[in-house]
Design a protein around this motif. Sequence first.
Motif, short mmCIF file in Angstrom:
data_model
loop_
_atom_site.label_atom_id
_atom_site.label_comp_id
_atom_site.label_asym_id
_atom_site.label_seq_id
_atom_site.Cartn_x
_atom_site.Cartn_y
_atom_site.Cartn_z
N ILE A 84 0.87 -1.17 0.00
CA ILE A 84 0.00 0.00 0.00
C ILE A 84 0.91 1.22 0.00
CG2 ILE A 84 -1.86 1.19 1.24
CD1 ILE A 84 -2.70 -1.66 0.60
N SER A 85 0.70 2.11 -0.97
CA SER A 85 1.59 3.27 -1.00
C SER A 85 1.34 4.15 0.21
CB SER A 85 1.40 4.06 -2.30
OG SER A 85 0.06 4.31 -2.51
N SER A 86 2.39 4.72 0.74
CA SER A 86 2.24 5.37 2.04
C SER A 86 1.71 6.80 1.92
CB SER A 86 3.57 5.35 2.78
OG SER A 86 4.51 6.03 1.99
N VAL A 87 1.19 7.27 3.02
CA VAL A 87 0.75 8.68 3.10
C VAL A 87 1.45 9.31 4.30
CG1 VAL A 87 -1.55 8.60 2.10
CG2 VAL A 87 -1.23 7.95 4.48
N ALA A 88 1.53 10.61 4.26
CA ALA A 88 2.14 11.32 5.40
C ALA A 88 1.23 11.19 6.61
CB ALA A 88 2.32 12.78 5.03
N PRO A 89 1.82 11.03 7.80
CA PRO A 89 0.96 10.98 8.98
C PRO A 89 0.24 12.30 9.20
CG PRO A 89 3.29 11.02 9.61
CD PRO A 89 3.25 10.95 8.12
N ILE A 90 -0.86 12.22 9.91
CA ILE A 90 -1.62 13.43 10.18
C ILE A 90 -0.92 14.23 11.26
CG2 ILE A 90 -3.71 14.13 11.43
CD1 ILE A 90 -5.23 12.40 9.60
N SER A 91 -0.87 15.54 11.04
CA SER A 91 -0.25 16.33 12.10
C SER A 91 -1.33 17.07 12.87
CB SER A 91 0.75 17.31 11.51
OG SER A 91 0.06 18.42 11.00
N VAL A 92 -1.13 17.13 14.18
CA VAL A 92 -2.14 17.74 15.03
C VAL A 92 -2.32 19.21 14.68
CG1 VAL A 92 -2.69 18.36 17.40
CG2 VAL A 92 -1.72 16.15 16.88
N LYS A 93 -1.20 19.89 14.39
CA LYS A 93 -1.28 21.31 14.11
C LYS A 93 -2.23 21.57 12.95
CE LYS A 93 2.03 24.51 13.21
NZ LYS A 93 3.34 24.45 12.63
N LYS A 94 -2.08 20.76 11.93
CA LYS A 94 -2.92 20.91 10.74
C LYS A 94 -4.39 20.68 11.08
CE LYS A 94 -2.04 19.29 6.20
NZ LYS A 94 -1.62 18.07 5.55
N ALA A 95 -4.61 19.63 11.86
CA ALA A 95 -5.99 19.25 12.17
C ALA A 95 -6.73 20.33 12.94
CB ALA A 95 -6.01 17.96 12.97
N GLN A 96 -5.97 21.09 13.74
CA GLN A 96 -6.64 22.10 14.54
C GLN A 96 -7.03 23.32 13.74
OE1 GLN A 96 -3.75 22.13 17.61
NE2 GLN A 96 -5.11 21.18 19.08
N ASN A 97 -6.47 23.43 12.55
CA ASN A 97 -6.83 24.54 11.70
C ASN A 97 -8.09 24.17 10.93
OD1 ASN A 97 -7.08 26.38 9.72
ND2 ASN A 97 -4.98 26.21 8.94
N SER A 98 -9.20 24.79 11.28
CA SER A 98 -10.47 24.33 10.73
C SER A 98 -10.56 24.55 9.22
CB SER A 98 -11.63 25.02 11.43
OG SER A 98 -11.53 26.40 11.18
N ASN A 99 -9.80 25.54 8.70
CA ASN A 99 -9.87 25.77 7.26
C ASN A 99 -9.33 24.59 6.48
OD1 ASN A 99 -10.96 28.24 7.46
ND2 ASN A 99 -8.97 29.29 7.60
N ASP A 100 -8.50 23.84 7.15
CA ASP A 100 -7.84 22.74 6.48
C ASP A 100 -8.82 21.68 6.03
OD1 ASP A 100 -5.64 20.20 6.99
OD2 ASP A 100 -5.18 21.96 5.82
N ARG A 101 -9.88 21.54 6.80
CA ARG A 101 -10.87 20.50 6.55
C ARG A 101 -11.42 20.61 5.14
NH1 ARG A 101 -14.17 16.37 6.63
NH2 ARG A 101 -16.27 16.64 7.36
N ARG A 102 -11.65 21.85 4.72
CA ARG A 102 -12.27 21.99 3.42
C ARG A 102 -11.35 21.52 2.30
NH1 ARG A 102 -15.35 27.46 2.27
NH2 ARG A 102 -15.69 27.17 4.48
N SER A 103 -10.10 21.97 2.35
CA SER A 103 -9.20 21.57 1.28
C SER A 103 -9.00 20.06 1.31
CB SER A 103 -7.87 22.29 1.41
OG SER A 103 -7.36 22.04 2.69
N ASN A 104 -8.99 19.53 2.50
CA ASN A 104 -8.81 18.10 2.63
C ASN A 104 -9.94 17.32 2.00
OD1 ASN A 104 -7.01 16.41 3.53
ND2 ASN A 104 -7.46 16.62 5.70
N ASN A 105 -11.14 17.83 2.18
CA ASN A 105 -12.29 17.11 1.65
C ASN A 105 -12.29 17.02 0.14
OD1 ASN A 105 -14.11 15.88 3.36
ND2 ASN A 105 -14.40 17.84 4.37
#
Length: 487
Positions: A433-454
């Motif tokens: 399975i090709s790997s992905v970068a682990p999730i970083s807490v800092k990123k997750a706490q930024n609510s704007n990030d959710r949209r781009s992620n989706n």
Amino acid sequence: MTTFNEIGISSPIMKALEKMGFEEATPIQAETIPLAMQGNDVIGQAQTGTGKTAAFGIPMIEKIDSKQRKIQGLVVAPTRELAIQVAEELNRLSKFKKVRALAIYGGSPMDRQIRALKDGPQIVVATPGRLLDHMRRKTIRINMVQTAILDEADEMLNMGFIDDIRDILKGIPEERQTLLFSATMPKEIRDIATNLMNDPKEVKVKAKEMTVENIDQFFIEIPEKFKFDTLNNHLDINAPELAIVFSRTKKRVDEITEGLQARGYRAEGIHGDLTQGKRMSVLNKFKGGRVDVLVATDVAARGLDISGVTHVYNFDIPQDPESYVHRIGRTGRAGRTGEAISFITPREMSHLQLIEKVTKSKMKRLTPPTNHDAQKGQQQVTVENILKTIEEKDLKTYHEAANTLLQEHDSISVVAAALKLMTKERRDTPVRISSVAPISVKKAQNSNDRRSNNKRFYGKRNQGGGGRNQGGRNNRKGNFQKRRNRD
Ligand SMILES: Nc1ncnc2c1ncn2[C@@H]1O[C@H](COP(=O)(O)OP(=O)(O)OP(=O)(O)O)[C@@H](O)[C@H]1O
Ligand SMILES: [Mg+2]
């Protein structure tokens, strides 16, 4: 406990509820239905799988004049599968009132939808993009709509549909009643409530935790490269009736699906790049038990109600805690129990704590099962099948052969050979399975990030594309079927 009778529901709907096996109203239903039947706008929030669909569906159907073949109720939902499912539930509720609900969504031929709309459904359940398309082409008339419902409003916001929602609401007469359901209340949703709803009453079913308590939550700390084999082992040990495996990207969904198929599981994947036809056929196979493991992006996280889902795996932990709540909420629905198992890489351990903090629930640590555990698990499945056969089947015709075998060999060897023949032996087909970068807490706490992620989760809207058409192997059927007790 509140009965539907006490709420004053009309007899055709009472009859339908009886047929559906609903005996008591759930808390969100007991609170929302009376308020909505009095004509109030309502904002509703409640845990996953607690019957929000009927909470908004019943008051809407009550208000509909079944003789008028015009659209009087409109539901907007974020995904195509959800639109279809909601329309089905509404059709069950309105069965004895002669009210019909139609689902319209992207990825399905326009002309067929236009013909279906001409048939005069009184309720339309739509995804935002396709609904606006029909509104612009004037192939739908929503000027008679009395009740507008937004299901999973925050998710529609996450998916970038907020302007569409505003345009849709503006196209419906102002005297309408509006019901809005949302897991969270970000500013944009509050703005809709203030500007496009009429003095809404808020119904929030209070729960200590955001997650449903009948879901047992576990985590396994595991490096990325061992995730697939761990999943494999866990599936072998637990033999889930139906399991959903969530992954972060479409590519990984494809890879995990292919890997599971190569190892002999009946697995299929679902994500936004597949054609609508493929998405539907995968989901139907899963619902019908012809697929045991559904591998999915978050496209399958919200609202989907599939009975018999006993296990949810987070192969990749989601970026934000909300997603976690919705993903695991695909099990433990309508009072049933379920298990959620999240794979967390060592570097993501702090993210686990963030999720626990936000959801106010705890995940219990599991040690990763070994290949030996998995083998034992598979043997246990066989043992249970044998015990069931002893209880249920007439075995007289086998007695003579059994006697002969036992005269020539010791009983342990005979039984061991039978177990070997009946047990699924591991295939060691290598899977990468090709790997992905682990999730970083800092990123997750930024609510704007959710949209781009989706955007990554869902892919481009209305996008077609190549699906895979491999069928899964059938050799796990016996193992899974044993515990299948579908309703
Ligand atoms: N009063 C009831 N009694 C028994 N079962 C019910 C009742 N109300 C709803 N259900 C069933 O419970 C299941 C979950 O309902 P539903 O999908 O509406 O939940 P939900 O709250 O919308 O969940 P989600 O947050 O995941 O969207 C469905 O199978 C539904 O038919
Ligand atoms: Mg729902």
